[in-house]
Design a protein around this motif. Structure first.
Motif, PDB file in Angstrom:
ATOM      1  N   VAL A 132       0.837  -1.199   0.000  1.00 20.21           N
ATOM      2  CA  VAL A 132       0.000   0.000   0.000  1.00 20.21           C
ATOM      3  C   VAL A 132       0.875   1.255   0.000  1.00 20.21           C
ATOM      4  O   VAL A 132       0.607   2.225  -0.717  1.00 20.21           O
ATOM      5  N   ASN A 133       1.943   1.227   0.791  1.00 20.45           N
ATOM      6  CA  ASN A 133       2.846   2.382   0.851  1.00 20.45           C
ATOM      7  C   ASN A 133       3.419   2.727  -0.520  1.00 20.45           C
ATOM      8  O   ASN A 133       3.627   3.909  -0.838  1.00 20.45           O
ATOM      9  N   ARG A 134       3.697   1.708  -1.314  1.00 19.12           N
ATOM     10  CA  ARG A 134       4.300   1.969  -2.621  1.00 19.12           C
ATOM     11  C   ARG A 134       3.374   2.760  -3.541  1.00 19.12           C
ATOM     12  O   ARG A 134       3.816   3.348  -4.525  1.00 19.12           O
ATOM     13  N   LEU A 135       2.099   2.764  -3.227  1.00 24.51           N
ATOM     14  CA  LEU A 135       1.155   3.547  -4.026  1.00 24.51           C
ATOM     15  C   LEU A 135       1.180   5.023  -3.646  1.00 24.51           C
ATOM     16  O   LEU A 135       0.599   5.854  -4.336  1.00 24.51           O
ATOM     17  N   GLY A 149      -0.272   3.071   3.996  1.00 22.01           N
ATOM     18  CA  GLY A 149      -0.290   1.718   4.537  1.00 22.01           C
ATOM     19  C   GLY A 149       0.121   1.690   5.995  1.00 22.01           C
ATOM     20  O   GLY A 149      -0.510   1.012   6.828  1.00 22.01           O
ATOM     21  N   THR A 150       1.158   2.433   6.330  1.00 22.97           N
ATOM     22  CA  THR A 150       1.628   2.494   7.712  1.00 22.97           C
ATOM     23  C   THR A 150       0.584   3.132   8.611  1.00 22.97           C
ATOM     24  O   THR A 150       0.279   2.621   9.703  1.00 22.97           O
ATOM     25  N   ASN A 151       0.012   4.244   8.179  1.00 19.74           N
ATOM     26  CA  ASN A 151      -0.975   4.943   9.004  1.00 19.74           C
ATOM     27  C   ASN A 151      -2.221   4.094   9.239  1.00 19.74           C
ATOM     28  O   ASN A 151      -2.735   4.026  10.361  1.00 19.74           O
ATOM     29  N   MET A 152      -2.729   3.446   8.203  1.00 21.78           N
ATOM     30  CA  MET A 152      -3.912   2.605   8.368  1.00 21.78           C
ATOM     31  C   MET A 152      -3.600   1.384   9.227  1.00 21.78           C
ATOM     32  O   MET A 152      -4.409   0.970  10.063  1.00 21.78           O
ATOM     33  N   SER A 153      -2.414   0.818   9.038  1.00 21.41           N
ATOM     34  CA  SER A 153      -2.033  -0.364   9.812  1.00 21.41           C
ATOM     35  C   SER A 153      -1.874  -0.022  11.286  1.00 21.41           C
ATOM     36  O   SER A 153      -2.311  -0.795  12.161  1.00 21.41           O
ATOM     37  N   LEU A 154      -1.269   1.120  11.596  1.00 19.67           N
ATOM     38  CA  LEU A 154      -1.128   1.530  12.993  1.00 19.67           C
ATOM     39  C   LEU A 154      -2.489   1.811  13.627  1.00 19.67           C
ATOM     40  O   LEU A 154      -2.703   1.531  14.814  1.00 19.67           O
ATOM     41  N   THR A 155      -3.400   2.353  12.852  1.00 21.24           N
ATOM     42  CA  THR A 155      -4.762   2.571  13.349  1.00 21.24           C
ATOM     43  C   THR A 155      -5.407   1.243  13.728  1.00 21.24           C
ATOM     44  O   THR A 155      -6.024   1.106  14.793  1.00 21.24           O
ATOM     45  N   MET A 215      -8.360   6.746  18.715  1.00 24.35           N
ATOM     46  CA  MET A 215      -7.186   7.150  19.471  1.00 24.35           C
ATOM     47  C   MET A 215      -5.888   6.730  18.789  1.00 24.35           C
ATOM     48  O   MET A 215      -4.838   7.329  19.013  1.00 24.35           O
ATOM     49  N   GLY A 216      -5.937   5.699  17.962  1.00 24.69           N
ATOM     50  CA  GLY A 216      -4.742   5.262  17.243  1.00 24.69           C
ATOM     51  C   GLY A 216      -4.619   5.832  15.853  1.00 24.69           C
ATOM     52  O   GLY A 216      -3.639   5.563  15.158  1.00 24.69           O
ATOM     53  N   ALA A 217      -5.601   6.625  15.429  1.00 28.34           N
ATOM     54  CA  ALA A 217      -5.626   7.124  14.051  1.00 28.34           C
ATOM     55  C   ALA A 217      -4.424   8.014  13.749  1.00 28.34           C
ATOM     56  O   ALA A 217      -4.130   8.939  14.502  1.00 28.34           O
ATOM     57  N   ARG A 218      -3.747   7.738  12.654  1.00 24.81           N
ATOM     58  CA  ARG A 218      -2.592   8.523  12.224  1.00 24.81           C
ATOM     59  C   ARG A 218      -2.805   8.956  10.775  1.00 24.81           C
ATOM     60  O   ARG A 218      -3.160   8.148   9.932  1.00 24.81           O
ATOM     61  N   GLY A 219      -2.539  10.220  10.511  1.00 15.71           N
ATOM     62  CA  GLY A 219      -2.673  10.715   9.150  1.00 15.71           C
ATOM     63  C   GLY A 219      -4.119  10.746   8.700  1.00 15.71           C
ATOM     64  O   GLY A 219      -5.036  10.282   9.380  1.00 15.71           O
ATOM     65  N   ASN A 220      -4.342  11.304   7.523  1.00 17.15           N
ATOM     66  CA  ASN A 220      -5.702  11.426   6.994  1.00 17.15           C
ATOM     67  C   ASN A 220      -6.352  10.070   6.780  1.00 17.15           C
ATOM     68  O   ASN A 220      -7.516   9.851   7.121  1.00 17.15           O
ATOM     69  N   SER A 221      -5.589   9.134   6.213  1.00 18.60           N
ATOM     70  CA  SER A 221      -6.151   7.820   5.929  1.00 18.60           C
ATOM     71  C   SER A 221      -6.540   7.107   7.215  1.00 18.60           C
ATOM     72  O   SER A 221      -7.556   6.409   7.270  1.00 18.60           O
TER      73      SER A 221
END
Length: 537
Positions: free
Chosen positions: A24-27, A38-44, A74-80
């Motif tokens: 996902v990050n590569r996109l 990908g990182t932001n959604m995964s951390l969420t 509470m774990g949401a990172r970035g817009n995604s």
């Protein structure tokens, strides 16, 4: 509903996304180090999983839904990540409405998810994660109308998600130009896939043939950001309406005159209404004139915020205004604190702080009001979510860089409220020229289509890659030269942790020699990955 099976499906979906995080990050095709989708959604989702693991084995449906929505927010990172949190909130609200496992229940769940997620974004953009969600919700309604079995319904929804992802370049030219699909939409499809596969008892995802990994090319503009600020109104009004004459479009037009966060959904004769307003009496009268109302809930959001502040004040003396800013690098943090920032949260391009990080930072300083400076376009929504948790006394000034925050803070008045400071500072937004110099992490192209090789130095001016070379100093000089230098008086230069003071002194001398009309103000920023960040004013 089988609660343990549902919990397992959510966890499996989180693991499915984690496994494809880099794909996902590569996109995220802009070829610089960033807080990737990908990182932001995964951390969420990791935060969701941690909350679920803390539950007892006999947790109720309400407890599970609360764990998911709280963990996601509470774990949401970035817009995604923030939008993902709202999708899960909507799914959980939909689940609470359903008692069985059927195509009709699935349609209800995704109708609610679509409603909640879209209400969180002021100006939804076609071709993004919200478009994929809408297409999934439409597929769920079609499955309900066709009376499909649950297993067939889930498979249909996964197919619809991936088909929607494939269509995202048709809506966003920058995706089509670079032969990629939307990263957030693809992340949602992966979550859908893993969730459905678990419920169906399959060990693998359902759409292994879908391969986005071959789609990778440079993006030449920073992605569009949709900020969401807290409501300026006091009362949260929510109720049901029974009416044979209510017209949704007319109701929404009326609600827009009453406040914000307006919502009117449903169909004759059942509707649900939500709005933040200072005049709940007028809101209720409008709908009483057109039908009957029930399940009325009116919350005074200002009092809720005051209650929270009073509890904090009992532990520590309350100050008038708390300013929270985000920055990478100890030098940048020290400068921000010297400009009267109370709390600096570590983060930026390499790691976006979560909603919880920002909320906790603000709550560490009891204050009457709070002002957030996110200093990165991909942190604006998380800051908005943190401000929303605090209440109407919290405001986000959507700064996109540390230099922009410096300019804004020259207008800071700690004796004024966050809202008053926002009004004084807002004209600074977009008024500076921002230059950033870093190293390309993969082969790409600049804004003019010129080839970039991994490892080359790239210069970014106001979000576009406009200079490529092999020398940091020369790329910096080239970037400055792209502007009409006579229009600017000052260049603030922040040098990073991998750029020595001697190199900085040499660069300053070169800039002053090449552009004698500009006064250069150098500082140690200490930011990683970006040896030079500068602004022109």
């Amino acid at each position: 509903m089988n609660i343990p099976k549902f919990v397992n499906a959510v966890v499996f979906a989180a693991h499915s996304l984690a496994e494809k995080e880099e794909e996902v990050n590569r996109l995220n095709v802009f070829p610089v180090p960033d807080g990737d989708t990908g990182t932001n959604m995964s951390l969420t989702m990791k935060s969701v999983e941690e909350n679920l693991k803390a539950l007892t084995t006999n947790a109720s449906k309400d407890e599970v839904c609360r764990a998911i929505t709280t963990g996601a927010l509470m774990g949401a990172r970035g817009n995604s990540g923030v939008i993902t949190s709202q999708i899960w909130r909507g799914i959980c609200e939909g689940i609470k409405k359903c008692d069985d496992e059927s195509a009709a229940a699935v349609a209800t769940i995704f109708d609610t998810a679509e409603e909640v997620a879209f209400s969180a974004v002021r100006k939804p953009v076609k071709g993004t994660i919200l478009t994929v969600l809408s297409d999934v919700a439409q597929a769920a309604r079609a499955a309900r109308d066709a009376n499909l079995a649950l297993d067939k319904t889930l498979e249909t929804l996964v197919d619809a998600a991936y088909e929607s992802v494939k269509s995202t370049p048709d809506y966003l030219p920058v995706l089509k130009e670079n032969n990629v699909v939307d990263a957030g939409g693809y992340g949602l499809a992966i979550l859908m896939d893993g969730f459905a596969a678990s419920l169906l008892g399959k060990g693998d995802a359902l759409a292994l043939s879908f391969d986005a990994s071959q789609m990778s090319a440079p993006k030449v503009e920073i992605e569009q950001i949709n900020d969401w600020d807290g409501s300026k109104y006091r009362y949260c009004n929510e109720f049901l309406v029974d009416s044979d004459e209510l017209v949704i479009e007319d109701a929404l037009n009326f609600l827009a005159t009453m406040g914000d966060c307006e919502l009117c959904v449903g169909a004759t004769p059942k509707f649900k209404v939500h709005v933040h307003s200072n005049t709940p009496d007028k809101v209720l009268k409008y709908f009483l004139d057109r039908g009957q109302i029930s399940e009325v809930h009116i919350h005074n959001m200002q009092l809720q915020s005051q209650d929270r502040a009073e509890k904090l004040a009992s532990e520590q003396e309350e100050q008038n205004l708390c300013v929270v800013a985000v920055a990478a690098g100890e030098g940048n943090a020290e400068i921000l604190k010297s400009l009267d920032v109370d709390v600096v949260v570590s983060g930026g391009q390499t790691m976006n702080p979560s909603t919880k990080d920002l909320y906790d930072a603000a709550m560490s300083v009891p204050a009457k009001s709070y002002l957030f400076l996110p200093n990165n376009s991909n942190i604006v929504m998380a800051a908005g979510a943190a401000a929303n948790l605090i209440g109407n006394n919290a405001v986000v000034l959507p700064t996109k860089s540390v230099p922009e925050a410096f300019s804004a803070l020259f207008q800071l008045d700690k004796d004024a409220s966050a809202s008053e400071n926002y009004e004084a500072m807002k004209d600074v937004l977009g008024s500076i020229v921002l230059g950033e110099v870093t190293t390309a992490i993969k082969d790409s192209h600049d804004a003019n289509g010129n080839e970039i090789k991994a490892g080359q130095v790239i210069g970014i001016l106001d979000g576009e890659i406009l200079s490529v070379g092999d020398d940091i100093k020369q790329v910096t000089l080239d970037l400055i030269g792209l502007k009409d230098v006579d229009d600017y008086d000052n260049c603030t230069l922040l040098y990073g942790i991998d750029f020595s003071e001697e190199d900085c002194d040499d660069l300053v001398e070169k800039i002053e020699d090449a552009y004698p009309s500009i006064e250069v103000d150098p500082h140690f920023g200490g930011q990683p990955l970006y040896p030079v960040v500068f602004s022109l004013e």
